[in-house]
Design a protein around this motif. Structure first.
Motif, short mmCIF file in Angstrom:
data_model
loop_
_atom_site.label_atom_id
_atom_site.label_comp_id
_atom_site.label_asym_id
_atom_site.label_seq_id
_atom_site.Cartn_x
_atom_site.Cartn_y
_atom_site.Cartn_z
N VAL A 14 0.63 116.32 -42.35
CA VAL A 14 0.77 116.11 -40.91
C VAL A 14 -0.33 116.93 -40.23
O VAL A 14 -0.35 118.16 -40.35
N LEU A 15 -1.24 116.26 -39.56
CA LEU A 15 -2.34 116.92 -38.86
C LEU A 15 -1.94 117.18 -37.42
O LEU A 15 -1.51 116.26 -36.72
N VAL A 16 -2.09 118.41 -36.99
CA VAL A 16 -1.75 118.80 -35.61
C VAL A 16 -2.97 119.42 -34.97
O VAL A 16 -3.48 120.45 -35.43
N THR A 17 -3.47 118.80 -33.90
CA THR A 17 -4.55 119.42 -33.12
C THR A 17 -3.93 120.19 -31.96
O THR A 17 -2.82 119.88 -31.51
N GLY A 18 -4.65 121.20 -31.47
CA GLY A 18 -4.06 122.06 -30.45
C GLY A 18 -2.87 122.82 -31.01
O GLY A 18 -1.91 123.13 -30.28
N PRO A 89 -3.60 111.31 -43.70
CA PRO A 89 -2.43 111.89 -43.04
C PRO A 89 -1.24 110.94 -42.98
O PRO A 89 -1.40 109.73 -42.79
N ALA A 90 -0.06 111.51 -43.14
CA ALA A 90 1.16 110.77 -42.86
C ALA A 90 1.32 110.60 -41.36
O ALA A 90 1.79 109.57 -40.87
N ALA A 91 0.91 111.63 -40.63
CA ALA A 91 1.00 111.61 -39.17
C ALA A 91 -0.13 112.44 -38.57
O ALA A 91 -0.54 113.45 -39.15
N VAL A 92 -0.60 111.98 -37.44
CA VAL A 92 -1.59 112.72 -36.65
C VAL A 92 -0.93 113.01 -35.31
O VAL A 92 -0.50 112.08 -34.60
N ILE A 93 -0.82 114.28 -34.96
CA ILE A 93 -0.21 114.67 -33.69
C ILE A 93 -1.28 115.34 -32.84
O ILE A 93 -1.75 116.43 -33.15
N SER A 94 -1.68 114.65 -31.78
CA SER A 94 -2.77 115.10 -30.92
C SER A 94 -2.20 115.85 -29.71
O SER A 94 -1.71 115.23 -28.76
N LEU A 95 -2.28 117.18 -29.77
CA LEU A 95 -1.76 118.02 -28.68
C LEU A 95 -2.86 118.66 -27.85
O LEU A 95 -2.60 119.08 -26.72
N ALA A 96 -4.05 118.80 -28.41
CA ALA A 96 -5.12 119.54 -27.74
C ALA A 96 -5.37 118.97 -26.35
O ALA A 96 -5.46 117.76 -26.16
N GLY A 97 -5.49 119.86 -25.38
CA GLY A 97 -5.74 119.42 -24.02
C GLY A 97 -6.20 120.57 -23.14
O GLY A 97 -6.08 121.74 -23.50
#
Length: 272
Positions: A14-18, A89-97
């Protein structure tokens, strides 16, 4: 939601940005408790390293992949590193802002604000998602979750650059979502209301009234991960989006007045 009722994720990280941001930290720690292998991305390597240690303490595993989403080269390198070293990735979660609150009169000589916010809130996430959608689609499964804003589709004076960048990502994701779904990749948009984070503090104070806590915001992201949802958004935001299209001039004027009123009521500092 019990583990048995959660939507099954395919194999992969699981990739998490931010990841080190206000919502990112509680989200990452919840994912760690579930035993996910996490790829943590952000600009601050030291903070990422500290977070990865917390992940391991909670039973998860993590690798750190620093990147500045405003830099196209770094985004491409992030995509290549993830695919080569961590897997699809199983999931990409884009949080960066990033956000800026600035009225028009103070923005006339600052077109670079648009460049900064677009790089972080639109172009960077889009480059990342584009780089990973192909491999995820070839596998035939995966989830992309992107956090925009509850005001992304409601023009709000003072937030023009921020709203434009978030609305751009929102519109782009809505447009590609049906095609991604045909390859087995679900795209979910999280339109968050005000959250009590460091990013909100300059405008709303350190403990804004009526704001979600970072933990509550993280729970909304987990809800989109666990269920077959494509949108998580407050009811008032969906209603406001309709009104802003039906009566745009009146809606913008009303939003400006209401926004100033809400800012005054919400602003509150933590008493020490």
């Amino acid at each position: 939601m019990s583990p048995a009722r959660r939507a099954a994720l395919p194999p992969g990280p699981v990739l998490v940005t931010g990841a080190t941001g206000g919502v990112g930290v509680p989200l990452v720690l919840q994912l760690a408790k579930r035993g996910h292998h996490l790829v943590l991305s952000g600009r601050d390597r030291a903070r990422l390293d500290q977070l990865s240690e917390q992940v391991r303490e909670r039973g998860g595993s993590a690798v750190v992949r620093p990147a500045d989403l405003r830099d196209a080269t770094q985004v491409q390198q992030l995509v290549e590193q993830v695919l080569a070293a961590d897997g699809v990735p199983a999931a990409v979660i884009s949080l960066a802002g990033h956000s800026i609150h600035r009225p028009l009169a103070d923005s006339l000589d600052r077109p670079h604000d648009l460049e900064r916010l677009t790089g972080t809130n639109l172009l960077g996430p889009a480059r990342l998602i584009l780089g990973l959608l192909g491999p995820m689609g070839e596998r035939g499964s995966g989830v992309v979750i992107a956090v925009t804003s509850a005001t992304a589709r409601i023009p709000n004076p003072g937030w023009a650059a921020y709203g434009a960048s978030k609305a751009g990502l929102d519109a782009w994701l809505r447009a590609i979502r049906p095609e991604a779904a045909r390859t087995g990749v679900r795209i979910a948009i999280i339109e968050l209301p005000l959250v009590a984070t460091a990013m909100a503090a300059p405008t709303y104070g350190s403990a804004p009234r009526g704001a979600l806590s970072p933990e509550q915001a993280a729970a909304l992201v987990l809800r989109a991960l666990d269920r077959p949802l494509t949108l998580v958004s407050p009811a008032w935001a969906r209603t406001g989006a309709v009104l802003s299209q039906a009566v745009p001039a009146l809606a913008a004027h009303t939003t400006g007045i209401a926004g100033a009123w809400v800012t005054r009521l919400s602003r509150r500092e933590v008493r020490r």
